[in-house]
Write an enzyme that holds these catalytic residues in place. Structure first.
Site, PDB file in Angstrom:
ATOM      1  N   SER A 241       0.387  54.568  25.394  1.00 33.80           N
ATOM      2  CA  SER A 241      -0.463  54.807  24.237  1.00 33.80           C
ATOM      3  C   SER A 241      -0.539  56.316  24.005  1.00 33.80           C
ATOM      4  O   SER A 241      -0.009  57.100  24.789  1.00 33.80           O
ATOM      5  CB  SER A 241      -1.847  54.221  24.463  1.00 33.80           C
ATOM      6  N   LYS A 242      -1.223  56.652  22.933  1.00 28.91           N
ATOM      7  CA  LYS A 242      -1.298  58.054  22.518  1.00 28.91           C
ATOM      8  C   LYS A 242      -1.796  58.975  23.619  1.00 28.91           C
ATOM      9  O   LYS A 242      -1.382  60.121  23.714  1.00 28.91           O
ATOM     10  CB  LYS A 242      -2.231  58.179  21.311  1.00 28.91           C
TER      11      LYS A 242
END
Ligand code: GLU
Length: 465
Positions: A241-242
Site C-alpha cells: 500500500s501507499k
C-alpha cells in the site's frame, strides 16, 4: 491453438506496479508460446475512467514496454454486446429475470447471516413463471448456477486445484435493473470474444473465476485456463500500500529507475528460475513458465530493486543514458560538458545505482570547483604544498603527446616518483583541485575525460596559498 493473453486494467489514475507485473507475466507467457498479448481497458466505472486516468495506464505501459498487440479494447463500448449475451441466456433458459425488492433482498441477507450461509440470494425468482412478474418493476437478470449439490474444481495454473461447492454460489447478476452489464458478464464476454486462452491476473480474482467459469458453461463457450498470481506485499508482509512507498510505475520512473530494472525486479518478484537474479527480457521469454510462479505473496525489497538498477545502469547504452540525464543537468549535446560526461559515463556509473545519483556525480564534468572547497576532506588537501604537487602533475600531463588514460597514469606516477612522496600526496590535492570532491571516479579517467584544456584551466584557478 494459439495462446492469447490479456491485461485488463481498470483505470485508477496510474499503472500500479502489481498491475505492471500482471501485464509482464501475460506478455512473457504469450511470447513464450508465440501467441499474442492484448490490452483491454475496463472503463465501465465512468467516474474513474477519465481520459487522464486512461492515459496514465498507457503511459505506464509504454514506459515499461508492455503495450498490447493491436489496438486496445474498451470494455464500456461493448456494453450492448454484453447485454445481448445475457438476453440470449434468458432465451435459452440459463438466466432469468429477478424482481426481488430491496426489502426482500435484505431479508435474504439476514437469513443467510443467521444460518451462516455464504450464498445470499435464495433463488426466489429462479423458477417462477414470467407471468408472476410484478408490473412497473425493472428486473435484474441472474445466471442460474448449478443446484445439484455438487462442486466445481478449477485447476489453476498457479494455485493448483481449487474447489468451491455449488451451494455457496449465488445466482449472480448479469444485467442490472437499468440494463447495464455487470463486471462479471463483461469480463467473460470480452475474454471470449477476444479469444483469450489464458487469464493471468491477481489472486484477488480467484473467487470470481468460479462464477465466470459457470457463465462460460451457460453460454456454451470453452472457459480459458486461469492462473491467479499472488499479490505483492510490502517488506513487512502486509499487502502493498501507499505507506510502503510508491505504487505507480511512473513514480519509479521519476525516482530514476530504468524500466528494464523494474521489469527484471517484478519478474523475480513471484517467478524464479533457480537463483538467477538478472534475467534479460529475451531470457525471460524463453524461460517463463507459470509453474515457476510461486503461490505465496512476495515481499517488495527496495534494496534489491536498487541493486538491479545499478546493474542495468552500468549495462545501459551511453547515448540513451545521456538522453535520460541531459534534462536534469540542463545540458544540450553541443555543450562541452556533455561530451565529457558521455566519455566519463562508464567511470561514473560504477558507483551509482540510481539516475539522480549518476547525474549528481556527473556534475564534476560541468561545474568547476569554487574555492574554498566545501567538502571538508577535499578542502583539507588544498595546502600550498598540495597545490604545488597538483601543478607539477599538471605540467607533466600538459606535456603528454599521447592522450590516453595509461599515459596520464604514467605521468602521475612520474610526478610522485620525482617528488619522493606517497601517491596520495599528489593524487588527493589534484583530485580536489579538478573536481572539488574526494568521491570521484578513477583520477586518470577523470583527467582523460576533462581533457587537457579543462585540466589546465581548473589547475590555474586553484588558490596559491
Ligand atoms: N479490471 C480488473 C482489475 O483491474 C482485472 C480483471 C481481470 O483481470 O479479469 O483488477
Amino acid at each position: 491453438m494459439s495462446v492469447v493473453t490479456r491485461f485488463a486494467p481498470s483505470p485508477t489514475g496510474f499503472l500500479h506496479i502489481g498491475g505492471a507485473r500482471t501485464a509482464l507475466f501475460n506478455y512473457l507467457f504469450a511470447r513464450h508460446h508465440g501467441g499474442s498479448y492484448k490490452l483491454r481497458i475496463e472503463d465501465t466505472d465512468r467516474k474513474r475512467s477519465t481520459p487522464e486516468a486512461i492515459d496514465a495506464i498507457f503511459e505506464g505501459l509504454s514506459w515499461v514496454g508492455l503495450e498490447g498487440d493491436g489496438d486496445p479494447i474498451y470494455q464500456f463500448a461493448r456494453a450492448s454486446r454484453h447485454a445481448e449475451v445475457a438476453q440470449d441466456l434468458i432465451a435459452r433458459g440459463m438466466a432469468y429475470h429477478c424482481y426481488a425488492s430491496p426489502e426482500e433482498l435484505d431479508i435474504m441477507r439476514a437469513e443467510a447471516k443467521s444460518e451462516g450461509r455464504r450464498r445470499l440470494y435464495n433463488d426466489l425468482w429462479r423458477d417462477r413463471a414470467p407471468s408472476d412478474a410484478p408490473a412497473g418493476i425493472d428486473p435484474v437478470v441472474r445466471l442460474k448456477m448449478p443446484r445439484d449439490g455438487g462442486s466445481t474444481t478449477l485447476t489453476d495454473l498457479v494455485q493448483g486445484d481449487v474447489t468451491v461447492d455449488h451451494e455457496q454460489m449465488d445466482d449472480m447478476i448479469l444485467l442490472r435493473a437499468d440494463g447495464t452489464p455487470t463486471y462479471m458478464l463483461s469480463v467473460v464476454v470480452d475474454d471470449h470474444d477476444m479469444g483469450v486462452t489464458h487469464v493471468i491476473r491477481g489472486d484477488d480474482h480467484l473467487t470470481n473465476a468460479f462464477r465466470q467459469y459457470h457463465l462460460y458453461r451457460a453460454a456454451g463457450w470453452d472457459a480459458p485456463d486461469f492462473a491467479h498470481i499472488p499479490l505483492i506485499h510490502g517488506p513487512d508482509g502486509a499487502k502493498l500500500s501507499k505507506r510502503h512507498g510508491a505504487l505507480g510505475v511512473e513514480a519509479y520512473r521519476d525516482m530514476g529507475y530504468l524500466p528494464e530494472a523494474l521489469k527484471n525486479y517484478l519478474l523475480r518478484l513471484g517467478w524464479g528460475h533457480g537463483d538467477t537474479e538478472i534475467v534479460s527480457e529475451e531470457e525471460a521469454i524463453s524461460l517463463f513458465e507459470l509453474k515457476d510462479v510461486g503461490k505465496a505473496p512476495s515481499r517488495f525489497d527496495f534494496q534489491k530493486l536498487e541493486n538491479l538498477n545499478g546493474h542495468y545502469l552500468r549495462e545501459a547504452d551511453g547515448d540513451r543514458l545521456m538522453t535520460l540525464l541531459a534534462p536534469s543537468l540542463d545540458l544540450t549535446a553541443d555543450d562541452p560538458a556533455f561530451s565529457r560526461i558521455r566519455l566519463g559515463l562508464a567511470g561514473l556509473s560504477k558507483r551509482a545505482t540510481m539516475l539522480p545519483q549518476l547525474a549528481e556525480a556527473a556534475r564534476i564534468y560541468i561545474d568547476r570547483p569554487s574555492f574554498p572547497l566545501t567538502e571538508p576532506k577535499a578542502a583539507k588537501s588544498i595546502t600550498p604544498e598540495g597545490v604545488a604537487h597538483a601543478r607539477a602533475a599538471g605540467e607533466r600531463i600538459a606535456a603528454l603527446g599521447d592522450w590516453t588514460e595509461e599515459a596520464i597514469h604514467a605521468a602521475l606516477a612520474e610526478t610522485v616518483e620525482a617528488a619522493g612522496v606517497g601517491f596520495g600526496k599528489v593524487a588527493q590535492p589534484l583530485r580536489a583541485v579538478l573536481t572539488g570532491t574526494m568521491a570521484s571516479p578513477d583520477l586518470s579517467n577523470v583527467i582523460f575525460c576533462l581533457g587537457a584544456e579543462e585540466v589546465a584551466a581548473r589547475l590555474a584557478a586553484a588558490p596559491n596559498s
